[in-house]
Motif scaffolding. Sequence first.
Motif, PDB file in Angstrom:
ATOM      1  N   LYS A  51      55.496-121.423 -19.735  1.00 33.58           N
ATOM      2  CA  LYS A  51      54.101-120.955 -19.704  1.00 33.58           C
ATOM      3  C   LYS A  51      53.765-120.363 -18.334  1.00 33.58           C
ATOM      4  O   LYS A  51      53.116-119.326 -18.238  1.00 33.58           O
ATOM      5  N   GLU A  52      54.197-121.046 -17.279  1.00 35.66           N
ATOM      6  CA  GLU A  52      53.935-120.558 -15.923  1.00 35.66           C
ATOM      7  C   GLU A  52      54.606-119.212 -15.692  1.00 35.66           C
ATOM      8  O   GLU A  52      54.028-118.319 -15.068  1.00 35.66           O
ATOM      9  N   GLN A  53      55.827-119.060 -16.197  1.00 32.19           N
ATOM     10  CA  GLN A  53      56.551-117.806 -16.018  1.00 32.19           C
ATOM     11  C   GLN A  53      55.826-116.666 -16.734  1.00 32.19           C
ATOM     12  O   GLN A  53      55.728-115.557 -16.196  1.00 32.19           O
ATOM     13  N   VAL A  54      55.314-116.939 -17.933  1.00 31.61           N
ATOM     14  CA  VAL A  54      54.578-115.918 -18.670  1.00 31.61           C
ATOM     15  C   VAL A  54      53.314-115.535 -17.913  1.00 31.61           C
ATOM     16  O   VAL A  54      52.983-114.352 -17.796  1.00 31.61           O
ATOM     17  N   LYS A  55      52.609-116.532 -17.392  1.00 31.81           N
ATOM     18  CA  LYS A  55      51.391-116.266 -16.598  1.00 31.81           C
ATOM     19  C   LYS A  55      51.708-115.393 -15.397  1.00 31.81           C
ATOM     20  O   LYS A  55      50.964-114.482 -15.074  1.00 31.81           O
ATOM     21  N   LYS A  56      52.803-115.727 -14.725  1.00 29.67           N
ATOM     22  CA  LYS A  56      53.177-115.023 -13.518  1.00 29.67           C
ATOM     23  C   LYS A  56      53.521-113.551 -13.813  1.00 29.67           C
ATOM     24  O   LYS A  56      53.191-112.662 -13.043  1.00 29.67           O
ATOM     25  N   ASN A  57      54.163-113.307 -14.954  1.00 29.08           N
ATOM     26  CA  ASN A  57      54.593-111.962 -15.302  1.00 29.08           C
ATOM     27  C   ASN A  57      53.509-111.135 -15.979  1.00 29.08           C
ATOM     28  O   ASN A  57      53.621-109.932 -16.071  1.00 29.08           O
ATOM     29  N   ASN A  58      52.468-111.769 -16.462  1.00 27.83           N
ATOM     30  CA  ASN A  58      51.362-111.071 -17.127  1.00 27.83           C
ATOM     31  C   ASN A  58      50.040-111.462 -16.489  1.00 27.83           C
ATOM     32  O   ASN A  58      49.289-112.260 -17.031  1.00 27.83           O
ATOM     33  N   PRO A  59      49.718-110.902 -15.346  1.00 23.43           N
ATOM     34  CA  PRO A  59      48.476-111.304 -14.641  1.00 23.43           C
ATOM     35  C   PRO A  59      47.217-110.929 -15.372  1.00 23.43           C
ATOM     36  O   PRO A  59      47.009-110.135 -16.117  1.00 23.43           O
TER      37      PRO A  59
END
Length: 59
Positions: A51-59
């Motif tokens: 989830k964190e990785q997705v957040k980081k890649n899609n601001p």
Amino acid sequence: MNKSQIKGVGEKVRGKINEAVGKVRGDRAQAVKGKLQQGAGEARKQAGDAKEQVKKNNP
């Protein structure tokens, strides 16, 4: 750090404690329960990491 990561780490810690207590007491069932908790905690933590990785890649 999100809730899934925190809960996952907490579950892993509880699992380690249960495993250690099971080994000390000679309670195989409790030791196995601890191993399973650790696995579940790791899975939850990895879900939180994703989830964190997705957040980081899609601001």
